[in-house]
Design a protein around this motif. Structure first.
Motif, short mmCIF file in Angstrom:
data_model
loop_
_atom_site.label_atom_id
_atom_site.label_comp_id
_atom_site.label_asym_id
_atom_site.label_seq_id
_atom_site.Cartn_x
_atom_site.Cartn_y
_atom_site.Cartn_z
N LEU A 12 1.43 7.78 9.54
CA LEU A 12 2.06 7.34 8.29
C LEU A 12 2.07 8.52 7.36
CD1 LEU A 12 -0.39 4.19 8.05
CD2 LEU A 12 2.07 4.15 8.41
N ASN A 13 3.20 8.59 6.55
CA ASN A 13 3.49 9.62 5.76
C ASN A 13 3.48 9.49 4.18
OD1 ASN A 13 4.02 11.55 7.87
ND2 ASN A 13 5.37 10.39 8.31
N GLU A 14 3.31 10.52 3.58
CA GLU A 14 3.37 10.59 2.13
C GLU A 14 4.64 9.59 1.70
OE1 GLU A 14 2.92 12.97 -2.36
OE2 GLU A 14 3.17 13.90 -0.24
N GLY A 15 4.35 8.66 0.84
CA GLY A 15 5.69 7.96 0.37
C GLY A 15 5.98 6.64 1.16
N ASP A 16 5.35 6.38 2.32
CA ASP A 16 5.48 5.34 3.02
C ASP A 16 4.86 4.09 2.28
OD1 ASP A 16 6.70 6.52 4.93
OD2 ASP A 16 5.02 6.53 6.42
N ILE A 17 5.46 2.80 2.49
CA ILE A 17 4.66 1.74 1.96
C ILE A 17 4.44 0.58 3.19
CG2 ILE A 17 5.07 -0.23 0.37
CD1 ILE A 17 7.08 1.40 -1.07
N ILE A 18 3.29 0.21 3.10
CA ILE A 18 2.94 -0.85 4.06
C ILE A 18 2.72 -2.22 3.31
CG2 ILE A 18 1.20 -1.66 5.59
CD1 ILE A 18 0.41 1.11 5.97
N LEU A 19 3.49 -3.23 3.48
CA LEU A 19 3.31 -4.40 3.08
C LEU A 19 2.24 -5.36 3.83
CD1 LEU A 19 7.24 -5.26 2.63
CD2 LEU A 19 5.88 -4.05 1.23
N THR A 20 1.37 -5.86 2.85
CA THR A 20 0.25 -6.41 3.55
C THR A 20 0.21 -7.80 3.82
OG1 THR A 20 -0.61 -6.64 1.23
CG2 THR A 20 -1.50 -4.80 2.65
N ILE A 65 1.06 -1.20 -0.03
CA ILE A 65 0.05 0.23 -0.07
C ILE A 65 0.85 1.15 -0.01
CG2 ILE A 65 -2.07 1.20 1.25
CD1 ILE A 65 -2.10 -1.53 2.95
N VAL A 66 0.74 2.04 -1.11
CA VAL A 66 1.32 3.45 -0.99
C VAL A 66 0.50 4.59 -0.62
CG1 VAL A 66 2.89 4.97 -2.45
CG2 VAL A 66 2.62 2.34 -2.98
N ILE A 67 1.18 5.08 0.80
CA ILE A 67 0.53 6.16 1.30
C ILE A 67 0.50 7.44 0.40
CG2 ILE A 67 0.38 7.58 3.32
CD1 ILE A 67 -0.68 4.73 3.60
N GLY A 68 -0.56 8.20 0.21
CA GLY A 68 -0.52 9.29 -0.56
C GLY A 68 -0.52 10.55 0.23
N LYS A 69 -1.09 10.55 1.40
CA LYS A 69 -1.06 11.71 2.31
C LYS A 69 -1.06 11.25 3.64
CE LYS A 69 -5.97 12.65 2.21
NZ LYS A 69 -7.19 13.62 2.09
N SER A 70 -0.49 12.34 4.54
CA SER A 70 -0.36 11.81 6.04
C SER A 70 -1.62 11.46 6.62
CB SER A 70 0.39 12.96 6.70
OG SER A 70 1.73 13.43 6.13
N THR A 71 -1.20 10.56 7.47
CA THR A 71 -2.26 10.02 8.16
C THR A 71 -2.28 10.04 9.66
OG1 THR A 71 -1.55 7.80 8.18
CG2 THR A 71 -2.70 8.68 6.34
N THR A 72 -3.01 10.33 10.53
CA THR A 72 -3.07 10.05 12.03
C THR A 72 -4.49 9.76 12.36
OG1 THR A 72 -1.25 11.69 12.16
CG2 THR A 72 -2.53 11.19 14.19
N ARG A 73 -4.68 8.62 12.90
CA ARG A 73 -5.92 8.42 13.65
C ARG A 73 -7.02 8.28 12.36
NH1 ARG A 73 -5.55 10.87 19.91
NH2 ARG A 73 -3.81 9.76 20.44
N VAL A 74 -6.79 7.81 11.44
CA VAL A 74 -7.77 7.99 10.21
C VAL A 74 -8.79 6.56 10.46
CG1 VAL A 74 -8.00 7.49 7.73
CG2 VAL A 74 -6.19 8.86 8.73
N SER A 75 -10.13 6.88 10.35
CA SER A 75 -11.11 5.71 10.38
C SER A 75 -10.88 4.65 9.12
CB SER A 75 -12.42 6.34 10.41
OG SER A 75 -12.95 6.98 9.24
N LYS A 76 -11.41 3.63 9.17
CA LYS A 76 -11.44 2.74 8.10
C LYS A 76 -12.13 3.37 6.79
CE LYS A 76 -13.94 -0.95 8.24
NZ LYS A 76 -14.25 -2.44 8.63
N SER A 77 -13.31 4.02 7.09
CA SER A 77 -14.16 4.48 6.04
C SER A 77 -13.34 5.96 5.28
CB SER A 77 -15.47 4.98 6.60
OG SER A 77 -15.19 6.31 7.68
N GLU A 78 -12.30 6.29 6.09
CA GLU A 78 -11.48 7.56 5.42
C GLU A 78 -10.40 7.07 5.02
OE1 GLU A 78 -11.55 9.94 8.74
OE2 GLU A 78 -13.44 11.01 8.23
N ALA A 79 -9.85 5.69 5.18
CA ALA A 79 -8.54 5.45 4.76
C ALA A 79 -8.21 5.36 3.40
CB ALA A 79 -8.35 3.93 5.56
#
Length: 219
Positions: free
Chosen positions: A177-185, A76-90
């Protein structure tokens, strides 16, 4: 027409262990025994350090006597910074997805993935990202591992325990999580060992492939 924003992948690389039901079920009994006693309640995270970054076409070095295993993983490639993001907004925070070969040595503990097993040079081969809106049926994509052209491992994202949106929600509860981070699922059950001079190709439906040749240390 405005140009499409490029997908940045220069941040941290985090991995989720035990995110495939097929793998989890194989280990479930052991989680209820010592030293664990309980099954994990939250995503089990590990990190792929900067030295692990690699690309298709470059060699992956196998240390002498080591057991080296490729691992197909959807990133998953993060496109913008995330803090306490709900599943519906992720989903709004996902720029795209990418095929990754998450190389590893055999793991002795899935609760505490070893730095030695995960973080050797070249152990994270990252492909070319595909924009999120170009990927359909994300939760039903096939992952395949070919060694010297022969299919050796196959899985499906239909076997995920947590979807990308769930992963982002749970991680962002306690860590930005910040723009450019990658999460391996995660990687499905059935990793195989490879030898020097083997050609390894990882394929994921709609995301393409990465190919690397195993090179023995010192050669």
């Amino acid at each position: 027409m405005s140009e499409l924003k490029p997908i940045i992948m220069d941040g941290n690389v985090f991995g989720i262990a035990l995110n495939y039901k097929c793998l989890y079920e194989k280990l479930q009994t052991s989680f209820n025994e010592k030293p664990y006693v309980n099954e994990p309640k939250k995503p089990v995270l590990f990190i792929k350090t900067p030295n692990t970054r690699n690309v298709s076409g470059q060699p992956v070095v196998k240390q002498k006597l080591a057991i080296l295993q490729p691992g197909p993983s959807l990133g998953i490639v993060i496109g913008k910074s995330t803090t306490r993001v709900s599943k519906s907004e992720a989903a709004a925070h996902i720029a795209g997805y990418v095929v990754v070969n998450e190389w590893s040595l055999p793991e002795e503990s899935y609760y505490r993935p070893a730095i030695k097993a995960k973080c050797q040079d070249g152990f994270c081969v990252v492909g070319t990202p595909v924009a999120a809106d170009q990927v359909t049926d994300l939760n039903n994509l096939a992952l395949r591992v070919f060694v010297n052209g022969e299919l050796k491992q196959e899985g499906s994202t239909a076997n995920w325990i947590r979807t990308p949106e769930q992963i982002i929600e749970e991680i962002s509860e306690y860590m930005p999580l910040n723009e450019g981070d990658i999460i391996l699922t995660g990687t499905p059950y059935g990793r195989v060992a490879v030898e020097a001079d083997d050609e390894v190709r990882i394929e994921i439906d709609q995301l393409g492939s990465v190919t690397n040749t195993v090179q023995e240390e010192g050669n």
